[in-house]
Design an enzyme around this catalytic site. Sequence first.
Site, PDB file in Angstrom:
ATOM      1  N   GLY A 166       0.598  -1.255  -0.033  1.00 54.55           N
ATOM      2  CA  GLY A 166       0.147  -0.018  -0.208  1.00 54.55           C
ATOM      3  C   GLY A 166       1.419   1.225  -0.048  1.00 54.55           C
ATOM      4  N   ARG A 167       0.562   2.357   0.693  1.00 59.66           N
ATOM      5  CA  ARG A 167       1.293   3.200   0.631  1.00 59.66           C
ATOM      6  C   ARG A 167       2.523   3.383   1.438  1.00 59.66           C
ATOM      7  NH1 ARG A 167      -4.238   5.352   2.251  1.00 59.66           N
ATOM      8  NH2 ARG A 167      -4.048   4.595   4.014  1.00 59.66           N
TER       9      ARG A 167
ATOM     10  N   HIS B 157       8.107   1.422  18.642  1.00 54.83           N
ATOM     11  CA  HIS B 157       6.686   2.345  17.893  1.00 54.83           C
ATOM     12  C   HIS B 157       7.026   3.868  17.331  1.00 54.83           C
ATOM     13  CE1 HIS B 157       2.802   1.641  17.077  1.00 54.83           C
ATOM     14  NE2 HIS B 157       3.261   2.061  16.329  1.00 54.83           N
ATOM     15  N   ILE B 158       7.889   3.641  16.796  1.00 53.83           N
ATOM     16  CA  ILE B 158       8.544   5.539  16.318  1.00 53.83           C
ATOM     17  C   ILE B 158       8.022   5.558  14.646  1.00 53.83           C
ATOM     18  CG2 ILE B 158       9.791   6.212  18.354  1.00 53.83           C
ATOM     19  CD1 ILE B 158      12.285   5.678  16.883  1.00 53.83           C
TER      20      ILE B 158
ATOM     21  N   GLU C 293       1.432  -5.240  22.599  1.00 54.30           N
ATOM     22  CA  GLU C 293       2.114  -3.130  22.771  1.00 54.30           C
ATOM     23  C   GLU C 293       1.053  -2.878  23.878  1.00 54.30           C
ATOM     24  OE1 GLU C 293       3.087  -2.224  18.838  1.00 54.30           O
ATOM     25  OE2 GLU C 293       2.691   0.249  19.865  1.00 54.30           O
TER      26      GLU C 293
ATOM     27  N   ARG D  86       1.618  -4.194  12.854  1.00 56.78           N
ATOM     28  CA  ARG D  86       1.581  -4.349  13.691  1.00 56.78           C
ATOM     29  C   ARG D  86       1.667  -5.530  14.270  1.00 56.78           C
ATOM     30  NH1 ARG D  86       0.617   1.015  13.734  1.00 56.78           N
ATOM     31  NH2 ARG D  86      -1.498   1.568  14.321  1.00 56.78           N
TER      32      ARG D  86
HETATM   33  P1  NAP Z   1      -2.972   0.611   2.949  1.00 56.39           P
HETATM   34  O1  NAP Z   1      -2.056   2.007   2.589  1.00 56.39           O
HETATM   35  O2  NAP Z   1      -4.110   0.499   3.327  1.00 56.39           O
HETATM   36  O3  NAP Z   1      -2.072  -0.301   3.206  1.00 56.39           O
HETATM   37  C1  NAP Z   1      -1.789  -1.210   3.207  1.00 56.39           C
HETATM   38  C2  NAP Z   1      -1.852  -2.764   2.182  1.00 56.39           C
HETATM   39  O4  NAP Z   1      -2.441  -4.058   2.825  1.00 56.39           O
HETATM   40  C3  NAP Z   1      -2.422  -2.490   1.037  1.00 56.39           C
HETATM   41  O5  NAP Z   1      -1.472  -2.859  -0.783  1.00 56.39           O
HETATM   42  C4  NAP Z   1      -3.572  -3.300   0.879  1.00 56.39           C
HETATM   43  O6  NAP Z   1      -3.711  -4.073  -0.306  1.00 56.39           O
HETATM   44  C5  NAP Z   1      -2.623  -4.911   1.996  1.00 56.39           C
HETATM   45  N1  NAP Z   1      -3.190  -5.353   2.568  1.00 56.39           N
HETATM   46  C6  NAP Z   1      -4.516  -5.516   3.332  1.00 56.39           C
HETATM   47  N2  NAP Z   1      -4.781  -6.402   3.844  1.00 56.39           N
HETATM   48  C7  NAP Z   1      -4.107  -7.733   2.816  1.00 56.39           C
HETATM   49  C8  NAP Z   1      -4.081  -9.419   2.901  1.00 56.39           C
HETATM   50  N3  NAP Z   1      -4.802  -9.979   3.865  1.00 56.39           N
HETATM   51  N4  NAP Z   1      -2.684  -9.781   2.322  1.00 56.39           N
HETATM   52  C9  NAP Z   1      -1.916  -8.983   1.227  1.00 56.39           C
HETATM   53  N5  NAP Z   1      -2.413  -7.829   1.158  1.00 56.39           N
HETATM   54  C10 NAP Z   1      -2.929  -6.890   2.134  1.00 56.39           C
HETATM   55  O7  NAP Z   1      -1.959   1.812   4.488  1.00 56.39           O
HETATM   56  P2  NAP Z   1      -0.338   1.539   4.905  1.00 56.39           P
HETATM   57  O8  NAP Z   1      -0.756   4.266   5.330  1.00 56.39           O
HETATM   58  O9  NAP Z   1       0.359   1.397   4.044  1.00 56.39           O
HETATM   59  O10 NAP Z   1      -0.238   1.249   6.741  1.00 56.39           O
HETATM   60  C11 NAP Z   1      -0.621   0.107   7.035  1.00 56.39           C
HETATM   61  C12 NAP Z   1      -0.110  -0.441   8.182  1.00 56.39           C
HETATM   62  O11 NAP Z   1       1.227   0.624   8.696  1.00 56.39           O
HETATM   63  C13 NAP Z   1      -0.935   0.764   8.467  1.00 56.39           C
HETATM   64  O12 NAP Z   1      -2.384  -0.170   8.536  1.00 56.39           O
HETATM   65  C14 NAP Z   1      -0.702   1.026   9.979  1.00 56.39           C
HETATM   66  O13 NAP Z   1      -1.075  -0.117  11.172  1.00 56.39           O
HETATM   67  C15 NAP Z   1       0.869   0.640  10.320  1.00 56.39           C
HETATM   68  N6  NAP Z   1       1.682   1.555  10.562  1.00 56.39           N
HETATM   69  C16 NAP Z   1       2.716   2.118  11.064  1.00 56.39           C
HETATM   70  C17 NAP Z   1       3.626   3.024  11.288  1.00 56.39           C
HETATM   71  C18 NAP Z   1       4.531   3.066  12.732  1.00 56.39           C
HETATM   72  O14 NAP Z   1       4.610   3.951  13.530  1.00 56.39           O
HETATM   73  N7  NAP Z   1       4.761   1.055  12.881  1.00 56.39           N
HETATM   74  C19 NAP Z   1       3.186   4.081  11.427  1.00 56.39           C
HETATM   75  C20 NAP Z   1       1.994   4.614  10.205  1.00 56.39           C
HETATM   76  C21 NAP Z   1       1.023   3.329   9.778  1.00 56.39           C
HETATM   77  P3  NAP Z   1      -4.463  -3.346  -1.402  1.00 56.39           P
HETATM   78  O15 NAP Z   1      -3.928  -2.561  -1.326  1.00 56.39           O
HETATM   79  O16 NAP Z   1      -4.298  -4.425  -2.508  1.00 56.39           O
HETATM   80  O17 NAP Z   1      -5.877  -3.844  -0.716  1.00 56.39           O
END
Ligand code: NAP
Length: 328
Positions: free
Chosen positions: A165-166, A294-295, A276, A247
């Site tokens: 994703g993003r 978690h930064i 966590e 996560r």
């Molecule tokens: P996003 O743009 O929604 O990307 C999520 C990706 O996961 C999408 O490409 C989606 O595929 C894919 N996906 C969802 N379910 C799946 C599955 N069962 N099998 C395979 N792929 C799957 O989200 P993002 O903005 O990149 O953020 C992702 C996650 O990072 C967040 O939800 C959050 O938990 C975590 N995060 C952590 C931090 C941190 O501080 N460590 C900061 C920001 C985010 P499709 O596009 O094809 O639907």
Amino acid sequence: MSDKIKSFKLSKNIYSTARLHGSFEEIFKSAGYNLSFNTEERLLIKEEIISNARECDGIITLLADKIDREVIDSLKNCRIIANYAVGYNNIDVDYAYSKNIVVTNTPGILTEATAETALALMLACARRIAEGDKFMRAGKFTGWMPSLMLGTGLKGKTAGIIGAGRIGIAFGEMASALGMKILYSANSDKPEFEKKTGASRRQLRDLVKESDVISVHVPLNESTRHMISGEIIDLMKPGCIFINTARGEITDEKYLIGALRAGKIFSAGFDVYYGEPQVNPELYELENVVLLPHIGSATSETRAAMAKMASENIISYLETGRALNPVR
Ligand code: NAP
């Protein structure tokens, strides 16, 4: 502004479970809202959130705040929960919507910061950066030696991105710039990403078998909880590097610790943990892990942008009925 609109605005109470970075106080003040927030540098317990947020029209929550049915039921006037994160697995979203409360998140603005954290963990794992730092501080350095702290190179190796994703795509572009081959898994094809980096889509099982570095970027939900199971860990290439900035509950962390201890996995970088803020103490005993608190999104610029986005979601929704970033 008419008196009617002004008094409508002045009647709005906003509660934030934390003091946020940037100009969120000014944003609410200049819009004529009453803002109160937790001024202490600690997470609130559930009872405190319930007591402090009871009268609010909108609430800003942290990813560490568990917003379950009990909390939602206590929010008598609340119309919007603006989560200060892109992930929103901490909120019972179905229940909130059933109570006519909209939930928003902060997508897009923390993409690069989080991808950079994954990149930093990958480099730290490959080149044993944290271990080297501890070694120096312990006064163990006696001079350059041919086999001292050998790591693994990344150029020409394969990075497997679980969840393109993003953030996954941003990380993939960074890894591609290092000369890595890119594989990804997602629900759908990403043709632009493929065109830009030469990435290929794989099923999860094939991706982990072929990747030298595996980086997790899926959201936590019922389809991804324990997605990186023991069975998937067993399929990983011996000597691979595992990075999780998504996560903790996406992985079987206990099983992963066993694989790290056995040396099957070369090294792992964690920004997030199972259960966590508790951290499995076994992780502290391992030399081949890099642990961050978690930064992922913790840059000044990003946190200020997140505060602005969460605040603007609340104001927009309360004034126009249109949330800017509803999660559904
Ligand atoms: P996003 O743009 O929604 O990307 C999520 C990706 O996961 C999408 O490409 C989606 O595929 C894919 N996906 C969802 N379910 C799946 C599955 N069962 N099998 C395979 N792929 C799957 O989200 P993002 O903005 O990149 O953020 C992702 C996650 O990072 C967040 O939800 C959050 O938990 C975590 N995060 C952590 C931090 C941190 O501080 N460590 C900061 C920001 C985010 P499709 O596009 O094809 O639907």
